[in-house]
Design a protein around this motif. Sequence first.
Motif, PDB file in Angstrom:
ATOM      1  N   ALA A  47       0.816  -1.227   0.000  1.00 19.84           N
ATOM      2  CA  ALA A  47       0.000   0.000   0.000  1.00 19.84           C
ATOM      3  C   ALA A  47       0.842   1.266   0.000  1.00 19.84           C
ATOM      4  CB  ALA A  47      -0.958   0.005   1.185  1.00 19.84           C
ATOM      5  N   ALA A  48       2.140   1.148   0.291  1.00 20.60           N
ATOM      6  CA  ALA A  48       3.009   2.332   0.184  1.00 20.60           C
ATOM      7  C   ALA A  48       2.967   2.887  -1.237  1.00 20.60           C
ATOM      8  CB  ALA A  48       4.446   1.963   0.565  1.00 20.60           C
ATOM      9  N   TYR A  49       2.726   2.024  -2.220  1.00 16.61           N
ATOM     10  CA  TYR A  49       2.612   2.490  -3.607  1.00 16.61           C
ATOM     11  C   TYR A  49       1.477   3.506  -3.726  1.00 16.61           C
ATOM     12  CZ  TYR A  49       1.534   2.567  -8.591  1.00 16.61           C
ATOM     13  OH  TYR A  49       1.278   2.997  -9.870  1.00 16.61           O
ATOM     14  N   ALA A  50       0.317   3.183  -3.165  1.00 19.80           N
ATOM     15  CA  ALA A  50      -0.836   4.088  -3.252  1.00 19.80           C
ATOM     16  C   ALA A  50      -0.563   5.397  -2.505  1.00 19.80           C
ATOM     17  CB  ALA A  50      -2.083   3.405  -2.694  1.00 19.80           C
ATOM     18  N   GLU A  60      10.004  -7.399  -2.802  1.00 17.05           N
ATOM     19  CA  GLU A  60       9.775  -7.751  -4.198  1.00 17.05           C
ATOM     20  C   GLU A  60       9.363  -6.533  -5.027  1.00 17.05           C
ATOM     21  OE1 GLU A  60       8.053 -11.804  -6.122  1.00 17.05           O
ATOM     22  OE2 GLU A  60       6.619 -10.627  -4.963  1.00 17.05           O
ATOM     23  N   ASN A  61       8.830  -5.501  -4.363  1.00 16.78           N
ATOM     24  CA  ASN A  61       8.360  -4.301  -5.051  1.00 16.78           C
ATOM     25  C   ASN A  61       9.331  -3.129  -4.954  1.00 16.78           C
ATOM     26  OD1 ASN A  61       5.850  -5.853  -3.858  1.00 16.78           O
ATOM     27  ND2 ASN A  61       5.130  -4.808  -5.687  1.00 16.78           N
ATOM     28  N   GLN A  62      10.469  -3.340  -4.306  1.00 18.73           N
ATOM     29  CA  GLN A  62      11.372  -2.216  -4.060  1.00 18.73           C
ATOM     30  C   GLN A  62      11.999  -1.668  -5.344  1.00 18.73           C
ATOM     31  OE1 GLN A  62      13.952  -2.005  -0.767  1.00 18.73           O
ATOM     32  NE2 GLN A  62      12.168  -1.969   0.548  1.00 18.73           N
ATOM     33  N   SER A  84      11.336   2.274  -6.323  1.00 15.89           N
ATOM     34  CA  SER A  84      12.402   3.275  -6.374  1.00 15.89           C
ATOM     35  C   SER A  84      12.478   3.952  -7.737  1.00 15.89           C
ATOM     36  CB  SER A  84      13.749   2.640  -6.013  1.00 15.89           C
ATOM     37  OG  SER A  84      14.069   1.595  -6.913  1.00 15.89           O
ATOM     38  N   GLU A  85      12.109   3.222  -8.801  1.00 17.05           N
ATOM     39  CA  GLU A  85      12.072   3.822 -10.130  1.00 17.05           C
ATOM     40  C   GLU A  85      10.896   4.784 -10.267  1.00 17.05           C
ATOM     41  OE1 GLU A  85      14.201   3.600 -12.587  1.00 17.05           O
ATOM     42  OE2 GLU A  85      15.524   2.036 -11.810  1.00 17.05           O
ATOM     43  N   ASP A  86       9.747   4.400  -9.722  1.00 17.32           N
ATOM     44  CA  ASP A  86       8.533   5.222  -9.857  1.00 17.32           C
ATOM     45  C   ASP A  86       8.530   6.442  -8.940  1.00 17.32           C
ATOM     46  OD1 ASP A  86       7.390   3.634 -11.792  1.00 17.32           O
ATOM     47  OD2 ASP A  86       6.250   2.408 -10.384  1.00 17.32           O
TER      48      ASP A  86
END
Length: 334
Positions: A123-126, A143-145, A149-151
């Motif tokens: 949820a850190a993405y949101a 797995e999403n790091q 970091s790119e986004d």
Amino acid sequence: MSQLKQSGKQMPRPDTPRRFVFVLLDKFSLLSFASALDCLRIANRQFPKPAYQWQVIGEGGDTMVCSTDTVFKLDDDLIELHRDDTVVLCGGIDIQAATSKKLLNWLRREARKGVRVAGLCTAAYALAKAGLLNGKKATIHWENQDSFSEDFPEVRLSKSVFSIDGPRMTTAGGTSSIDLFLQVIADDHGEDLANWVADQLIYSSIRTDQDTQRLSVPTRIGVRHPKLSQVIQMMEANIEEPISPSILASDVGMSTRQLERLFRRYLNRSPKRYYMELRLQKARNLLMQTDMSVINVALACGFASPSHFSKCYRAHYDTTPYRERGAQSHRLSI
């Protein structure tokens, strides 16, 4: 009778219960959500009246499906909150697809009131997409790091199990929700209560925001050779600009031939092959989780040309980067 009461300690009655508003996103992680909620439930047992209240809401206000395909009944839609509430966003699989414009607008509006906001698992993405993590320290599942970091280069990404930066809290997913909520309980009512809750959960190793998500390199690869572990850590930290095996060997005080023998003995592959697999794994994560072009993915993973990247990718995954990207887009649209 509880351990705290047996020891003569009586928890003070909270003036007003603190309310947590759990926001379930499509395909949310059941473990992350349940771990957080159970910490609050157990803590309430030590008070004459509940210290914590909660509400479970989500877009649409009807039901939400978790990552195990279990359906949860929601209490309400994305409602207007009070300034003293704490929002807990529960993410999981395909977080990009679950992050709608309605959710982002709601998050920004509620954050302007000064409410505290937490993001569990992905949820850190949101939160970052809503601009709520700009300039702040945050974490997300390992797995999403790479894609995160790119986004969101403006977010100070951490590899810790959880992170607290002012009114923003994030976790890496899984049982890290327990660690975060034990910290919240300790801050609110003291470490004795947090430790008692941990005992009730049979949670014997409480982690802090200084603990990292993943197992150490020796544990992860099943090898306890300090120089080999050091080389692998250097490889993982230098994906975009790979370091030659000769320099890696020199940096840990051995010859290239000795390094080759170590990799063959413990990992049954050459240093070059192992390094390539690390780079290709990062490339696959970026292809699956971002909208970066294939060329930019190649550059981010240390490949000088798209043709070389495509050739190596196909040899390892039996498909091309372009087909991988197309297959992922198809899955997200279903």
